[in-house]
Design an enzyme around this catalytic site. Structure first.
Site, short mmCIF file in Angstrom:
data_model
loop_
_atom_site.label_atom_id
_atom_site.label_comp_id
_atom_site.label_asym_id
_atom_site.label_seq_id
_atom_site.Cartn_x
_atom_site.Cartn_y
_atom_site.Cartn_z
CG ASP A 141 -54.29 71.74 34.89
OD1 ASP A 141 -53.08 71.65 35.16
OD2 ASP A 141 -55.15 71.00 35.40
CG ASP A 284 -58.05 64.47 33.92
OD1 ASP A 284 -56.91 64.10 34.20
OD2 ASP A 284 -58.52 65.57 34.30
CD GLU A 326 -55.35 61.49 36.75
OE1 GLU A 326 -54.40 61.91 37.43
OE2 GLU A 326 -56.45 62.07 36.76
C1 GLC Z 1 -55.31 65.08 36.16
C2 GLC Z 1 -54.17 65.48 35.23
C3 GLC Z 1 -53.51 66.71 35.77
C4 GLC Z 1 -54.52 67.81 35.88
C5 GLC Z 1 -55.75 67.37 36.68
C6 GLC Z 1 -56.88 68.33 36.52
O1 GLC Z 1 -54.86 64.74 37.41
O2 GLC Z 1 -53.26 64.42 35.11
O3 GLC Z 1 -52.43 67.11 34.95
O4 GLC Z 1 -53.95 68.93 36.50
O5 GLC Z 1 -56.23 66.13 36.23
O6 GLC Z 1 -57.44 68.25 35.24
#
Ligand code: GLC
Length: 650
Positions: A141, A284, A326
């Site tokens: 990912d 995150d 985030e």
């Molecule tokens: C956040 C990241 C994304 C990722 C997700 C899971 O949203 O920006 O890229 O897929 O987390 O870790």
């Protein structure tokens, strides 16, 4: 605050503390611990108070903070003290960020260090290096499935390379932003491996179930994040003979924060990266930290308590470090990730402004600002000492999660409007030159998000292919217009690597079996530095975009009212194509900037009388961006197609 219970516990902890800690000079650590311990204790008590080993866990938590403080390099401790005095440092208009993949931008960390001149040339002084922790080869990912939280992915280098980079960035006054993936680990992380091997201690680090009863219960109310590639929220693990919660991909195991050991491990990891020289940590997927049966398992109250604990503990050990949340969630929920307080951020000082990003894209597609105005009106007022991360494009997809009521208020029908946006950006709408790809198509709901590079989404790819000069010009204008919006709105603008030189979609991900299924890779390019060189050659597309953005950054840095002191006033005007807001100085009444942006493909006019005090100017207006007078006929301001002004009095 002084409170007896927590104070008694703190005294007990300090009496029991290991001699290797107590013999050190930890003056600043103890004063901060004293100040924050009431908060830490009450949060920890709320989450884990019913456990028999509560005091033992609290002891561990304090020792973790102390050990990391002892390891904190001298120069970072000095920076902490500086930032304690200059506590609003991150609200300044002086900062301009860029997010990038180290590998795609520069090959590796050493390469990145050699390319720092690129940021300085452009004026960028905050660099978000996306996940570089060790992760599995193959599917990871984009690094967001971490297999070792304390090591660097050997593909990009070593911990020493990172420390060198951090030092060099500090020398050049460039802030370093690093990710900490707090919600999940890769299924190849040591904890997961131990859980697979049957270790009860580590199975408790995750949500593991022998049968489908509890998972099925959860599934009733949990949405799917990646419905196409990873439907459902649980994965059967053959080794463990258990279902494990995997909200994102099946190889990303969600951490179980009902276990205090997980929380303490993560605080230790956060402080570890703070000590490697990160100025800002991007936490995150924070909306997902707490899971509750019967809920969507997003934005739960406890997720906020965990973030408050992260913040309180980081303030004790590394107070100079700030957090980015985030959380790509509805505006009313996002605002809570600053922490609900009167003034200061009790959780994260910075949050992604996904609402503004998506609204800007709506304005691009509709060529009017009806929904943009409506959405900004509904954006809740945030705390004074917290700020937005404003961006046009990032490494993720663009989702149109606007509130249905806002869409209706603009006279659109929600489902139809969302479908229009998806069609528009995938180029399936008349006159749309966008080259986006659907992401996360949900066959059950018909919902989708959009992948695609900024340049390809605004039609540059199409225009170059068809050698249509007017269309090239329009695409460039849109790129500049969108950047002018994130530079002036209030908050930290975050550019995305490649955008300042008009990087197009990159289809090569289709050849990689581990990336093929994830269209987000289309906008995660490898920079071709020979092409990037064109930015220095007048007449090229790269030059046109780069030089304008460079100028824009330089001008932004000179405009103090672009700092974020909650000093923005939305000015709704009659003309539905114009997005207008004012930025004023909180203390100096005669310092202000009027921002006017035209999202339509025709010139528009604005009657300045409409703006009340904002239009009642004494002296002639000047556009600060171009250093020229704008076109005004009588009291009507004329704004070219896809144009904008940053206006002030001469
Ligand atoms: C956040 C990241 C994304 C990722 C997700 C899971 O949203 O920006 O890229 O897929 O987390 O870790």
């Amino acid at each position: 605050m002084y409170e007896q219970v927590s104070h008694t516990l703190l005294n007990d902890i300090l009496n029991r503390i290991k001699p290797e800690i107590s013999k050190q000079d930890l003056r600043h650590f103890y004063t901060r611990l004293g100040a924050n311990f009431y908060g830490i204790h009450s949060l920890f008590q709320r989450l884990y108070g019913d456990r028999e080993d509560f005091e033992e866990q609290a002891q561990k938590l304090v020792e973790t903070m102390a050990y990391q403080y002892i390891k904190r390099p001298k120069e970072l401790r000095a920076l902490d003290l500086e930032r304690e005095k200059d506590y609003n440092w991150f609200l300044s208009q002086q900062w301009v960020g860029m997010a990038l993949y180290c590998k795609g931008f520069a090959g590796n960390l050493k390469g990145l260090r050699e390319r720092l001149y690129y940021f300085q040339d452009l004026g960028v002084n905050m660099v978000h290096v996306m996940p570089i922790m060790r992760c599995p080869e193959g599917s990871s990912d984009g690094g967001y499935a971490v297999s070792d939280f304390r090591d660097i992915n050997p593909e990009v280098g070593t911990l020493e390379d990172l420390q060198d980079l951090a030092k060099e960035m500090r020398r050049r006054d460039i802030l370093l932003v690093l990710d900490v993936v707090v919600n999940h680990t890769s299924n190849q992380h040591y904890w997961a491996a131990q859980a697979k091997a049957g270790e009860k201690k580590y199975q408790d680090y995750f949500y593991c179930f022998e049968n489908r009863n509890v998972p099925d219960m959860f599934e009733q109310s949990m949405p799917e994040v990646f419905p196409e590639n990873a439907p459902g929220n649980f994965t059967w693990d053959e080794d463990m003979q258990r279902w494990v919660m995997t909200v994102f991909n099946d190889f990303q195991w969600d951490l179980n924060y009902t276990n205090p050991a997980v929380l303490i491990e993560m605080i230790n990891i956060i402080l570890f990266w703070a000590n490697q020289g990160a100025d800002i940590l991007r936490l995150d997927a924070v909306a997902f930290l707490w899971k509750k049966i019967g809920s969507t398992c997003q934005n739960e109250r406890e997720a906020h308590l965990i973030l408050q604990l992260f913040k309180d503990c980081c303030q004790v050990t590394a107070p100079g470090v700030v957090f980015i949340a985030e959380a790509i969630v509805a505006p009313l929920e996002v605002i809570k990730y600053f922490g609900e307080d009167a003034v200061i951020a009790k959780e994260c000082e910075i949050a992604y402004n996904a609402t503004y990003m998506a609204l800007l894209w709506d304005a691009v597609a509709t060529k009017n600002v009806r929904l943009l105005n409506q959405g900004i009106k509904n954006l809740p007022v945030k705390l004074d000492r917290a700020t937005w991360l404003n961006y046009v494009r990032c490494h993720d997809d663009i989702g149109f999660g606007f509130d249905d009521r806002s869409i209706v208020a603009c006279g659109y029908e929600p489902a139809r409007h969302r479908k229009f946006l998806i069609d528009y950006f995938t180029g399936n709408y008349e006159n749309s030159h966008a080259r986006g790809l659907p992401f996360g198509l949900n066959p059950k709901t018909g919902d989708a998000r959009i992948s695609g590079s900024l340049a390809s989404l605004v039609g540059l790819e199409y225009a170059l292919e068809t050698e249509d000069d007017a269309a090239i010009d329009d695409a460039i204008k849109l790129i500049i217009l969108l950047h002018s919006m994130i530079m002036s709105f209030g908050g930290l603008p975050l550019l995305y690597y490649g955008d300042a030189i008009g990087t197009l979609n990159d289809d090569s991900y289709r050849d990689d079996p581990f990336k093929r299924g994830d269209t987000r890779w289309v906008h995660r390019p490898s920079i071709d530095w020979e092409v990037a060189e064109q930015r220095n050659i007048p007449g090229t597309v790269e030059y046109k975009i780069f030089s304008e953005i460079k100028r824009m950054i330089a001008v932004r840095k000179e405009i103090e009212v672009f700092s974020d002191f909650n000093n923005r006033e939305l000015l709704e005007v009659e003309n539905p194509y114009l997005f207008v807001f004012g930025r004023n100085h909180p203390q100096r009444a005669n310092e202000w900037v009027l921002v006017v942006a035209n999202f339509s493909d025709r010139p528009q006019h604005l009657n300045l009388e409409e703006l009340g005090p904002w239009g009642a100017t004494q002296r002639p207006l000047v556009d600060l961006y171009r250093g020229e007078s704008p076109d005004i006929f009588k009291r009507s301001l004329v704004i070219p197609r896809f144009g904008f002004y940053w206006l002030a009095e001469r």
